[in-house]
Design a protein around this motif. Sequence first.
Motif, PDB file in Angstrom:
ATOM      1  N   LEU A  96       0.807  -1.218   0.000  1.00  0.00           N
ATOM      2  CA  LEU A  96       0.000   0.000   0.000  1.00  0.00           C
ATOM      3  C   LEU A  96       0.845   1.275   0.000  1.00  0.00           C
ATOM      4  N   TYR A  99       0.616   3.973  -2.810  1.00  0.00           N
ATOM      5  CA  TYR A  99      -0.632   4.746  -2.779  1.00  0.00           C
ATOM      6  C   TYR A  99      -0.517   5.897  -1.779  1.00  0.00           C
ATOM      7  N   LEU A 105      -4.453   7.066  -1.878  1.00  0.00           N
ATOM      8  CA  LEU A 105      -5.229   5.999  -1.243  1.00  0.00           C
ATOM      9  C   LEU A 105      -6.478   6.576  -0.597  1.00  0.00           C
ATOM     10  N   VAL A 108      -8.837   1.200   2.255  1.00  0.00           N
ATOM     11  CA  VAL A 108      -8.694  -0.231   2.019  1.00  0.00           C
ATOM     12  C   VAL A 108     -10.027  -0.876   2.365  1.00  0.00           C
ATOM     13  N   TRP A 136      -4.068   3.186   8.717  1.00  0.00           N
ATOM     14  CA  TRP A 136      -4.596   3.076   7.361  1.00  0.00           C
ATOM     15  C   TRP A 136      -6.121   3.228   7.380  1.00  0.00           C
TER      16      TRP A 136
END
Length: 285
Positions: A96, A99, A105, A108, A136
């Motif tokens: 990740l 990103y 990003l 997720v 995240w």
Amino acid sequence: MIYIGLAGWGDHDSLYPGHITAKGKLKEYASHFPIVEVDASFYAIQKEATVAKWTEDTPDGFRFIVKAYQGITGHNRGELPFSSKEEMVEVFKASLKPYAESNKLAMVLFQFPPWFSCSKDNVTYLRWCREQMGEWPVALEFRHQSWFLPNMREKTLDFMKKEGWIHSICDEPQVGMGSVPAVLTPTHSEKTLIRFHGRNTAGWQKKQDVNWREVRYLYRYSEEELLEWKQYLSELEKTSEDIYVIFNNNSGGDAADNGKMMIELMDLCYEELHDRQLDIFSDFL
């Protein structure tokens, strides 16, 4: 802001002039939509170099919704190529980084399978997943109706809020326990995800006599159905800063048309898109 896009960028033939190769599809896709859902990450953890190339192929304002690897969400019933769950998650998180480094990003997506029911063990596992993912941004999508039965709905939503999960709200066929209703309640003040799976009731459940994956998402939303969702999206935007909308009704090639229809109905205009390529034969027509 409401962002609209599609699940994947490879299956939408109506978007691509005849000269566009597979390698050029993401660049062309990014001239139509500002977000995309990455499904390849579900089937295999992607190499960082591959992800970095995807971020390079998209404009600055573009965002990716990345599906969590199937081994993490329990879809893979075979032997996993990792020594532990912790190692699997760490390798996935490493994928990740490009990103995040490019600020592309969105979130997720942890989409759990239809057999992932509301139970004490599964709640414990969700907490473990959330803890492993740290800072995240993560979205949660259920496929088992037990999470949203009348006696559990508010408890599920409260749990998601407390744990910091972004709600992935689904529009999908209502076929027994292996489907969830559209619960129009954000659980995160900054982001909410909407996924349109279609309403193909007959094809939703796996059957031995049909190619299930080719019919499961075979559905074209009508303008009337999208107008109903236009009202829902406007309401959701009041309590969640950004709304990400993904059309996953890919089986018949309807996702791109429905996505563009929704952009038009919502009167949306995205400024940070790639310039659109023209078919090499257009000058001769």
